[in-house]
Design an enzyme around this catalytic site. Structure first.
Site, PDB file in Angstrom:
ATOM      1  N   GLU A  91       0.823  -1.214   0.000  1.00 60.56           N
ATOM      2  CA  GLU A  91       0.000   0.000   0.000  1.00 60.56           C
ATOM      3  C   GLU A  91       0.853   1.258   0.000  1.00 60.56           C
ATOM      4  O   GLU A  91       1.940   1.271   0.562  1.00 60.56           O
ATOM      5  CB  GLU A  91      -0.804   0.111   1.298  1.00 60.56           C
ATOM      6  CG  GLU A  91      -1.767  -0.959   1.565  1.00 60.56           C
ATOM      7  CD  GLU A  91      -2.481  -0.720   2.904  1.00 60.56           C
ATOM      8  OE1 GLU A  91      -2.952  -1.719   3.445  1.00 60.56           O
ATOM      9  OE2 GLU A  91      -2.561   0.419   3.397  1.00 60.56           O
ATOM     10  N   CYS A 104       3.319   8.252   1.465  1.00 63.92           N
ATOM     11  CA  CYS A 104       3.814   7.291   2.450  1.00 63.92           C
ATOM     12  C   CYS A 104       3.965   5.953   1.734  1.00 63.92           C
ATOM     13  O   CYS A 104       3.005   5.423   1.184  1.00 63.92           O
ATOM     14  CB  CYS A 104       2.808   7.192   3.586  1.00 63.92           C
ATOM     15  SG  CYS A 104       3.207   5.919   4.780  1.00 63.92           S
ATOM     16  N   CYS A 111       5.831  -7.621   7.666  1.00 63.83           N
ATOM     17  CA  CYS A 111       6.852  -7.112   8.586  1.00 63.83           C
ATOM     18  C   CYS A 111       7.108  -8.172   9.644  1.00 63.83           C
ATOM     19  O   CYS A 111       6.208  -8.928   9.996  1.00 63.83           O
ATOM     20  CB  CYS A 111       6.325  -5.835   9.249  1.00 63.83           C
ATOM     21  SG  CYS A 111       7.518  -5.027  10.353  1.00 63.83           S
ATOM     22  N   CYS A 115       4.966  -5.586  16.256  1.00 67.11           N
ATOM     23  CA  CYS A 115       4.361  -4.603  17.169  1.00 67.11           C
ATOM     24  C   CYS A 115       2.886  -4.959  17.421  1.00 67.11           C
ATOM     25  O   CYS A 115       2.149  -5.292  16.489  1.00 67.11           O
ATOM     26  CB  CYS A 115       4.476  -3.193  16.607  1.00 67.11           C
ATOM     27  SG  CYS A 115       6.195  -2.670  16.397  1.00 67.11           S
ATOM     28  N   CYS A 332      -2.650   1.453   8.899  1.00 68.92           N
ATOM     29  CA  CYS A 332      -1.685   1.010   7.889  1.00 68.92           C
ATOM     30  C   CYS A 332      -1.744  -0.501   7.733  1.00 68.92           C
ATOM     31  O   CYS A 332      -1.791  -1.239   8.689  1.00 68.92           O
ATOM     32  CB  CYS A 332      -0.260   1.370   8.311  1.00 68.92           C
ATOM     33  SG  CYS A 332      -0.155   2.657   9.534  1.00 68.92           S
TER      34      CYS A 332
HETATM   35  N1  SAH Z   1       8.395  -0.062  10.889  1.00 70.00           N
HETATM   36  C1  SAH Z   1       8.512   1.366  10.924  1.00 70.00           C
HETATM   37  C2  SAH Z   1       7.673   2.096   9.907  1.00 70.00           C
HETATM   38  C3  SAH Z   1       6.301   1.595   9.605  1.00 70.00           C
HETATM   39  S1  SAH Z   1       5.069   1.817  10.831  1.00 70.00           S
HETATM   40  C4  SAH Z   1       8.261   1.876  12.307  1.00 70.00           C
HETATM   41  O1  SAH Z   1       7.962   1.076  13.185  1.00 70.00           O
HETATM   42  O2  SAH Z   1       8.412   3.061  12.558  1.00 70.00           O
HETATM   43  C5  SAH Z   1       4.736   3.549  10.802  1.00 70.00           C
HETATM   44  C6  SAH Z   1       4.259   4.106  12.126  1.00 70.00           C
HETATM   45  O3  SAH Z   1       2.896   3.739  12.367  1.00 70.00           O
HETATM   46  C7  SAH Z   1       5.057   3.606  13.312  1.00 70.00           C
HETATM   47  O4  SAH Z   1       5.268   4.646  14.222  1.00 70.00           O
HETATM   48  C8  SAH Z   1       4.114   2.571  13.885  1.00 70.00           C
HETATM   49  O5  SAH Z   1       4.436   2.286  15.202  1.00 70.00           O
HETATM   50  C9  SAH Z   1       2.779   3.248  13.684  1.00 70.00           C
HETATM   51  N2  SAH Z   1       1.619   2.403  13.776  1.00 70.00           N
HETATM   52  C10 SAH Z   1       1.437   1.129  13.387  1.00 70.00           C
HETATM   53  N3  SAH Z   1       0.204   0.708  13.657  1.00 70.00           N
HETATM   54  C11 SAH Z   1      -0.425   1.735  14.228  1.00 70.00           C
HETATM   55  C12 SAH Z   1      -1.729   1.920  14.746  1.00 70.00           C
HETATM   56  N4  SAH Z   1      -2.642   0.936  14.740  1.00 70.00           N
HETATM   57  N5  SAH Z   1      -2.036   3.132  15.264  1.00 70.00           N
HETATM   58  C13 SAH Z   1      -1.134   4.131  15.278  1.00 70.00           C
HETATM   59  N6  SAH Z   1       0.118   4.019  14.814  1.00 70.00           N
HETATM   60  C14 SAH Z   1       0.464   2.821  14.303  1.00 70.00           C
END
Ligand code: SAH
Length: 345
Positions: A91, A104, A111, A115, A332
């Site tokens: 995406e 973006c 991944c 997280c 995302c």
């Molecule tokens: N892997 C990288 C970049 C991709 S995620 C990173 O971790 O920074 C981009 C951002 O979106 C990161 O800050 C991630 O923690 C956040 N993110 C992912 N899922 C999310 C959600 N459900 N709500 C808010 N932020 C989210």
């Protein structure tokens, strides 16, 4: 076949030499690919027919297929779902701001960082993207919208520093003056905190912005949200951020997703302030995006404001991320997940 669009200009020059072609051909081809963004060798009309044929026999010209687009009725944000040549999906999100258009992009298919709040990581990592697949997201959206993209944020699906070599190639090509020539200062790379690669990136001395997804102010809380926190402590992360600033002079962005009842208390704000206080930085608060597979809730507006105020009182630069494309949302990685579920059915 060789991925010609991922080659640096110097590499392309060597390739052309090996083919027995004049050096200026490399510049012509480079401009066709990275400035005019053509989708076939056939369109490279200042090359001889023979050379065009030879190129199409020896090289692959990566292109993406758009499979879906969703446009926000509220702010014009567009979410694109692209199919890669092997059928996998990524995406990209296009956002219009007063200062220009921002895209973006994804850096991996899936991944492996795990997280807890993130939709992109649920099925793990399928593979990393090549430099040309990252570039193509920018090129395809530029062609689809007919508008220049001025800012690129590597914040879509994937962990960019887990695809380090291709990320650097991508940045070099995106900023090349014979390509789209996007300024390094208009590129942001977001990481969950891979300390070794953060330090390597600092040593590259690029002028890009590094964003660190912190999301918690204590190791204990961070480990609950982010498995990578078991590998690196917050102290190590902060040191790496200080090092990044020392080497590049670029202010760090800290991303902090606010999750109701998890990391949104006044005490969390106080701890966060004391962590980042000495650094030249900026904190971006993101009310967590609800993901259907996950059970995370945004704090109430008053709580978000109180959290922000607490940081400000401590002299921290802070903004609350404006939500874009609220009506087409889903966090995302959700568009890709939905499409995959649909295809499986
Ligand atoms: N892997 C990288 C970049 C991709 S995620 C990173 O971790 O920074 C981009 C951002 O979106 C990161 O800050 C991630 O923690 C956040 N993110 C992912 N899922 C999310 C959600 N459900 N709500 C808010 N932020 C989210």
């Amino acid at each position: 076949m060789k991925d010609i669009k991922s080659l640096a200009f110097e590499e392309l020059k060597m390739e052309m030499e090996c083919l027995g072609e004049k050096a200026f051909r490399a510049e012509q081809i480079f401009r066709w690919m990275h400035q005019k963004m053509v989708r076939s060798f056939e369109e490279m009309t200042n090359l001889s027919q023979g050379l065009r044929e030879r190129l199409s026999q020896e090289y692959a010209l990566t292109s993406l297929e758009m499979v879906r687009v969703q446009e926000s009725a509220l702010d014009g944000t567009r979410k694109y779902l692209f199919e890669l040549e092997d059928g996998r999906l990524v995406e990209s999100v296009w956002m219009k701001y007063r200062h220009g258009n921002s895209l973006c992009i994804s850096s991996q298919v899936g991944c492996r960082m795990g997280c807890a709040f993130c939709a992109s990581t649920i099925d793990g990592l399928e593979r990393s993207l090549t430099a040309s697949e990252m570039l193509e997201q920018v090129y395809a959206v530029t062609l689809l919208t007919g508008e220049r993209i001025s800012n690129v944020v590597v914040m879509g699906i994937g962990e960019p520093l887990d695809n380090y070599g291709n990320l650097l190639k991508f940045i070099a090509l995106l900023t090349d003056e014979k390509g789209l020539h996007i300024s390094q200062r208009n590129i942001t790379v977001s990481t969950c905190g891979l300390v070794r690669e953060m330090r390597m990136l600092a040593d590259e001395k690029l002028q890009i912005t590094l964003a660190l997804s912190l999301h918690a102010a204590s190791d204990e809380k961070r480990r609950k949200l982010m498995p990578v926190a078991r590998r690196y402590s917050i102290a190590e992360l902060i040191e790496a951020c200080a090092y990044y600033f020392e080497r590049t002079g670029r202010r760090i962005t800290f991303e902090y997703a606010l999750v109701k009842g998890e990391n949104d208390a006044q005490e969390d704000a106080r701890q966060l302030a004391s962590l980042v206080k000495g650094l030249n930085c900026h904190v971006n608060l993101i009310p967590v995006n609800p993901v259907s597979e996950r059970n995370f809730v945004q704090p109430d507006t008053e709580n978000i404001t109180a959290f922000k105020n607490k940081l400000e009182k401590n002299g921290i630069n802070v903004t609350i991320r404006r939500e874009m494309g609220r009506d087409i949302d889903g966090a995302c990685g959700q568009l890709r997940r939905r499409q995959k579920a649909y295809t499986r059915r």
